[in-house]
Design a protein around this motif. Sequence first.
Motif, PDB file in Angstrom:
ATOM      1  N   THR A 251       0.833  -1.205   0.000  1.00  0.00           N
ATOM      2  CA  THR A 251       0.000   0.000   0.000  1.00  0.00           C
ATOM      3  C   THR A 251       0.866   1.253   0.000  1.00  0.00           C
ATOM      4  O   THR A 251       0.576   2.226  -0.718  1.00  0.00           O
ATOM      5  CB  THR A 251      -0.936  -0.003   1.219  1.00  0.00           C
ATOM      6  N   GLN A 252       1.919   1.266   0.800  1.00  0.00           N
ATOM      7  CA  GLN A 252       2.821   2.413   0.822  1.00  0.00           C
ATOM      8  C   GLN A 252       3.523   2.599  -0.535  1.00  0.00           C
ATOM      9  O   GLN A 252       3.667   3.722  -1.020  1.00  0.00           O
ATOM     10  CB  GLN A 252       3.871   2.245   1.930  1.00  0.00           C
ATOM     11  N   GLU A 253       3.959   1.492  -1.118  1.00  0.00           N
ATOM     12  CA  GLU A 253       4.615   1.581  -2.432  1.00  0.00           C
ATOM     13  C   GLU A 253       3.668   2.149  -3.472  1.00  0.00           C
ATOM     14  O   GLU A 253       4.039   3.019  -4.283  1.00  0.00           O
ATOM     15  CB  GLU A 253       5.115   0.206  -2.859  1.00  0.00           C
ATOM     16  N   ASN A 254       2.427   1.669  -3.480  1.00  0.00           N
ATOM     17  CA  ASN A 254       1.437   2.175  -4.427  1.00  0.00           C
ATOM     18  C   ASN A 254       1.143   3.648  -4.168  1.00  0.00           C
ATOM     19  O   ASN A 254       0.954   4.446  -5.106  1.00  0.00           O
ATOM     20  CB  ASN A 254       0.167   1.341  -4.315  1.00  0.00           C
ATOM     21  N   PHE A 255       1.123   4.042  -2.869  1.00  0.00           N
ATOM     22  CA  PHE A 255       0.889   5.435  -2.513  1.00  0.00           C
ATOM     23  C   PHE A 255       2.008   6.328  -3.055  1.00  0.00           C
ATOM     24  O   PHE A 255       1.752   7.389  -3.650  1.00  0.00           O
ATOM     25  CB  PHE A 255       0.786   5.546  -0.993  1.00  0.00           C
ATOM     26  N   LEU A 256       3.264   5.906  -2.875  1.00  0.00           N
ATOM     27  CA  LEU A 256       4.385   6.687  -3.401  1.00  0.00           C
ATOM     28  C   LEU A 256       4.348   6.757  -4.924  1.00  0.00           C
ATOM     29  O   LEU A 256       4.643   7.807  -5.517  1.00  0.00           O
ATOM     30  CB  LEU A 256       5.706   6.067  -2.928  1.00  0.00           C
ATOM     31  N   LEU A 257       3.986   5.649  -5.600  1.00  0.00           N
ATOM     32  CA  LEU A 257       3.906   5.634  -7.054  1.00  0.00           C
ATOM     33  C   LEU A 257       2.850   6.615  -7.553  1.00  0.00           C
ATOM     34  O   LEU A 257       3.089   7.378  -8.505  1.00  0.00           O
ATOM     35  CB  LEU A 257       3.619   4.219  -7.546  1.00  0.00           C
ATOM     36  N   GLN A 258       1.702   6.631  -6.892  1.00  0.00           N
ATOM     37  CA  GLN A 258       0.640   7.537  -7.314  1.00  0.00           C
ATOM     38  C   GLN A 258       1.007   8.994  -7.034  1.00  0.00           C
ATOM     39  O   GLN A 258       0.637   9.895  -7.809  1.00  0.00           O
ATOM     40  CB  GLN A 258      -0.662   7.169  -6.609  1.00  0.00           C
ATOM     41  N   LEU A 259       1.719   9.249  -5.943  1.00  0.00           N
ATOM     42  CA  LEU A 259       2.178  10.611  -5.682  1.00  0.00           C
ATOM     43  C   LEU A 259       3.114  11.087  -6.784  1.00  0.00           C
ATOM     44  O   LEU A 259       3.035  12.243  -7.245  1.00  0.00           O
ATOM     45  CB  LEU A 259       2.889  10.677  -4.318  1.00  0.00           C
ATOM     46  N   GLY A 260       4.014  10.207  -7.228  1.00  0.00           N
ATOM     47  CA  GLY A 260       4.910  10.590  -8.328  1.00  0.00           C
ATOM     48  C   GLY A 260       4.155  10.853  -9.605  1.00  0.00           C
ATOM     49  O   GLY A 260       4.453  11.833 -10.323  1.00  0.00           O
ATOM     50  N   GLN A 261       3.188  10.008  -9.922  1.00  0.00           N
ATOM     51  CA  GLN A 261       2.394  10.215 -11.126  1.00  0.00           C
ATOM     52  C   GLN A 261       1.583  11.502 -11.025  1.00  0.00           C
ATOM     53  O   GLN A 261       1.396  12.210 -12.033  1.00  0.00           O
ATOM     54  CB  GLN A 261       1.473   9.012 -11.350  1.00  0.00           C
ATOM     55  N   LEU A 262       1.101  11.833  -9.802  1.00  0.00           N
ATOM     56  CA  LEU A 262       0.341  13.062  -9.620  1.00  0.00           C
ATOM     57  C   LEU A 262       1.221  14.282  -9.861  1.00  0.00           C
ATOM     58  O   LEU A 262       0.769  15.277 -10.465  1.00  0.00           O
ATOM     59  CB  LEU A 262      -0.254  13.111  -8.207  1.00  0.00           C
ATOM     60  N   ASP A 263       2.456  14.222  -9.412  1.00  0.00           N
ATOM     61  CA  ASP A 263       3.373  15.335  -9.676  1.00  0.00           C
ATOM     62  C   ASP A 263       3.556  15.552 -11.179  1.00  0.00           C
ATOM     63  O   ASP A 263       3.580  16.695 -11.670  1.00  0.00           O
ATOM     64  CB  ASP A 263       4.724  15.062  -8.996  1.00  0.00           C
ATOM     65  N   VAL A 264       3.705  14.457 -11.920  1.00  0.00           N
ATOM     66  CA  VAL A 264       3.877  14.556 -13.376  1.00  0.00           C
ATOM     67  C   VAL A 264       2.646  15.166 -14.016  1.00  0.00           C
ATOM     68  O   VAL A 264       2.737  16.064 -14.893  1.00  0.00           O
ATOM     69  CB  VAL A 264       4.185  13.179 -13.970  1.00  0.00           C
ATOM     70  N   GLU A 265       1.478  14.731 -13.630  1.00  0.00           N
ATOM     71  CA  GLU A 265       0.242  15.260 -14.215  1.00  0.00           C
ATOM     72  C   GLU A 265       0.072  16.737 -13.894  1.00  0.00           C
ATOM     73  O   GLU A 265      -0.373  17.519 -14.747  1.00  0.00           O
ATOM     74  CB  GLU A 265      -0.960  14.456 -13.710  1.00  0.00           C
ATOM     75  N   ASN A 266       0.380  17.148 -12.653  1.00  0.00           N
ATOM     76  CA  ASN A 266       0.247  18.562 -12.291  1.00  0.00           C
ATOM     77  C   ASN A 266       1.167  19.437 -13.144  1.00  0.00           C
ATOM     78  O   ASN A 266       0.774  20.525 -13.614  1.00  0.00           O
ATOM     79  CB  ASN A 266       0.565  18.760 -10.805  1.00  0.00           C
ATOM     80  N   ARG A 267       2.405  18.981 -13.356  1.00  0.00           N
ATOM     81  CA  ARG A 267       3.317  19.775 -14.181  1.00  0.00           C
ATOM     82  C   ARG A 267       2.849  19.840 -15.641  1.00  0.00           C
ATOM     83  O   ARG A 267       2.949  20.863 -16.301  1.00  0.00           O
ATOM     84  CB  ARG A 267       4.719  19.181 -14.107  1.00  0.00           C
ATOM     85  N   GLU A 268       2.315  18.736 -16.150  1.00  0.00           N
ATOM     86  CA  GLU A 268       1.827  18.710 -17.534  1.00  0.00           C
ATOM     87  C   GLU A 268       0.628  19.628 -17.699  1.00  0.00           C
ATOM     88  O   GLU A 268       0.503  20.335 -18.704  1.00  0.00           O
ATOM     89  CB  GLU A 268       1.483  17.284 -17.931  1.00  0.00           C
ATOM     90  N   ILE A 269      -0.259  19.633 -16.723  1.00  0.00           N
ATOM     91  CA  ILE A 269      -1.436  20.499 -16.811  1.00  0.00           C
ATOM     92  C   ILE A 269      -1.011  21.968 -16.770  1.00  0.00           C
ATOM     93  O   ILE A 269      -1.567  22.824 -17.474  1.00  0.00           O
ATOM     94  CB  ILE A 269      -2.431  20.170 -15.690  1.00  0.00           C
ATOM     95  N   GLN A 270      -0.045  22.279 -15.932  1.00  0.00           N
ATOM     96  CA  GLN A 270       0.450  23.655 -15.890  1.00  0.00           C
ATOM     97  C   GLN A 270       1.066  24.058 -17.235  1.00  0.00           C
ATOM     98  O   GLN A 270       0.900  25.199 -17.697  1.00  0.00           O
ATOM     99  CB  GLN A 270       1.484  23.792 -14.765  1.00  0.00           C
ATOM    100  N   ARG A 271       1.814  23.146 -17.864  1.00  0.00           N
ATOM    101  CA  ARG A 271       2.416  23.455 -19.163  1.00  0.00           C
ATOM    102  C   ARG A 271       1.337  23.676 -20.215  1.00  0.00           C
ATOM    103  O   ARG A 271       1.406  24.616 -21.015  1.00  0.00           O
ATOM    104  CB  ARG A 271       3.336  22.317 -19.586  1.00  0.00           C
ATOM    105  N   LEU A 272       0.313  22.782 -20.227  1.00  0.00           N
ATOM    106  CA  LEU A 272      -0.758  22.931 -21.215  1.00  0.00           C
ATOM    107  C   LEU A 272      -1.552  24.202 -20.988  1.00  0.00           C
ATOM    108  O   LEU A 272      -2.023  24.824 -21.941  1.00  0.00           O
ATOM    109  CB  LEU A 272      -1.677  21.700 -21.174  1.00  0.00           C
ATOM    110  N   SER A 273      -1.723  24.590 -19.723  1.00  0.00           N
ATOM    111  CA  SER A 273      -2.456  25.823 -19.438  1.00  0.00           C
ATOM    112  C   SER A 273      -1.700  27.037 -19.960  1.00  0.00           C
ATOM    113  O   SER A 273      -2.294  28.024 -20.398  1.00  0.00           O
ATOM    114  CB  SER A 273      -2.682  25.960 -17.920  1.00  0.00           C
ATOM    115  N   ALA A 274      -0.353  26.983 -19.924  1.00  0.00           N
ATOM    116  CA  ALA A 274       0.454  28.122 -20.375  1.00  0.00           C
ATOM    117  C   ALA A 274       0.370  28.314 -21.883  1.00  0.00           C
ATOM    118  O   ALA A 274       0.452  29.444 -22.374  1.00  0.00           O
ATOM    119  CB  ALA A 274       1.901  27.934 -19.929  1.00  0.00           C
ATOM    120  N   ILE A 275       0.209  27.242 -22.664  1.00  0.00           N
ATOM    121  CA  ILE A 275       0.197  27.361 -24.126  1.00  0.00           C
ATOM    122  C   ILE A 275      -1.198  27.203 -24.702  1.00  0.00           C
ATOM    123  O   ILE A 275      -1.368  27.099 -25.927  1.00  0.00           O
ATOM    124  CB  ILE A 275       1.138  26.306 -24.758  1.00  0.00           C
ATOM    125  N   ALA A 276      -2.198  27.150 -23.848  1.00  0.00           N
ATOM    126  CA  ALA A 276      -3.556  26.928 -24.341  1.00  0.00           C
ATOM    127  C   ALA A 276      -4.032  28.089 -25.201  1.00  0.00           C
ATOM    128  O   ALA A 276      -4.752  27.901 -26.182  1.00  0.00           O
ATOM    129  CB  ALA A 276      -4.512  26.713 -23.163  1.00  0.00           C
TER     130      ALA A 276
END
Length: 504
Positions: free
Chosen positions: A161-186
Amino acid sequence: MCTVMTSSNQWLASLRTSILSLLAVVIAVAAGLYFFTDFASRSAAVSEANVESDDHAGHDHPDDRHEGHDHEGHDETNSLELSEQARANLRLRTEPIIVGPYTKYVEIPGMVTEWPGKTHISITSPLTGVINAIHVSRGELIQSGAPMFRLRLTHQDLVETQENFLLQLGQLDVENREIQRLSAIANSGAVSGKTRLAREYERERLLAGIRAAKQSMLLHGLTEQQIESIERDRTLIRELVVRAPWVEEDNSLHHEALSRATDRMAGNPDARIASMQPPPLDDHGHTHIDAEFVVSELDVRRGESVTAGQQISQISDFAQLLIEGQAYQRDAKLLRQAADTHAEVQAIMNGADGETELLDGLNVVYIGNKVEAESRSLAFYVGLENEIERDETRNQKRYVSWRFKPGQRLTLRLPVSRMENAIVVPKDAVAEEGLNRFVFIENGDHFDRVPVEVMARDSINVAIRNDGQVWPGQRIAVRGAHQLQMEMKNRGGGAIDPHAGHNH
C-alpha cells in the motif's frame, strides 16, 4: 508423827494450787464475756447505721440519673467505675443519644465486579510485525494517546500500500506539471482543449487512488502524521507506534480519520492535510475525553512476533464499577420496588481491622433476567463510583491503587420499611442478658446500666423505644457494651439477678 505432818503439808499445797487455777478460769471467762458483749453492741450499731443509709439505695432520682451528677443517686449494683486504662483497653467511645427515624433493611451478599464493556479495553496489534519496544509497565497509569509499543512492520499488504501510494504521488506530480504546461500554451491554440481535459481526468483518477491509499493506511494503524511523513519525505514507514486510544463521550474509542479540509492538491501540489491527533471533535460531533487507564495486562515481550488483530495488552478504567448482588426469590418484589423508586441502597464492607465501612447513596442499575438453577438466586447490579486511594511515582511512571477492587466481598442492604421517633444506636451499644437488653450511660467516671426495649435491629444499628428510660443528649457507650456487662457480672460474683437494672 513426822509422816502425818508431811502428808498434811502436801494436801494444803494441792488445795492452794486448785484454788489458784479456779480463780484463773473465772477471770478468763469474765474477760471473754466483757469483750463479746462490747463487740455485739458495736456490731449492732454499725448494722443499724447501714440499714438507715440503705433506705434510699437503688432509688436513683430521675434528675440525678439524666443530668449526670457524678456520684449521687448511683445504684452500685448497676453502676460501673472505669479507669482511664480500662477505657483505653476497651477502646471505649461515647456519643450523644439522638432520636430520629430508623430504616429497616434486607441484607443480601454481593461482590464488586467490572462493568462489562466499559472497564477493560483490549489493545491489539494493527499489523503483523515484531515488538521492538514496550513503553509501559503493568500497573502503570497512562493517559489517552500515550505510546505503548513500537512495532517493526513486516506486513506485506501495508508495504505494498505504501509503495502504491508513493507511485501515485509521483504520477500526480507529473500530471500537475503537464497540466500547468498545457495551461500556459492553451491560448496559442497549439494544444486542443480535449488534450488538457484528458490530463485533468487523469489527475482526478490519481487523487482518488491517493485518498483510498490514505484510508487503507489509516485502517492499518498509521497516523496522519506518519502518512504526511511518507508524502513529504517519500520514504516508507518501517515502524509503527501503538498508542492508548482516545475515548469519546459515548464511551466509544476514537479511530484516526481524514479531516474535512478541502483537498486542494490539484491547485497546489505542496498542500498537506491537517493533522488530527487528537482532534477536538470527530466527524460526528462527539467530544473526545482525556481518559486515564491502568495497564492491567501485558501479553507480549520484546522481540516477539505478533499478527494483525492479536491482543498485546489490556488497559482498564476502574473509575466506575458494579456491585453484583445475589437476591433470593422472596426478595424479588422488594428489589423491583427499589429499582423503580430509585431508592438508596447501602453496602457494608468489612475492613482489615474488623471495622465495618458503610457506603450509602447507591442505586440499582439493572436487574438480571435469569435465576440461577443451583442457588435459585437472582442477580442484580448496583453502580459504584471508585476513587484512587494510593498514588506513587517511580522512575517517572505513575502507579495507582483504587479503593474498590473487583472481587471484594460486601453486603448490600435494600430498604424495607421506616419507623419514626426511635433511638438509633450502634449494635455494639446494646448488651444482652437473657431476655433483658441494656445500654450504658456515661455518668462522670461511672457508667450506669439502664434497661431498654429493642424494637428492631440489623447488623449495624439497633432501634430502641423512646419511652423515657434514656434521654436525648445523654452520652452512651457505643461500643464495648458486652464487655461492660461481663465486667459487671464478674464484680457481682455470679449470675445477675433477673430484676437487675430495674429500680423500685
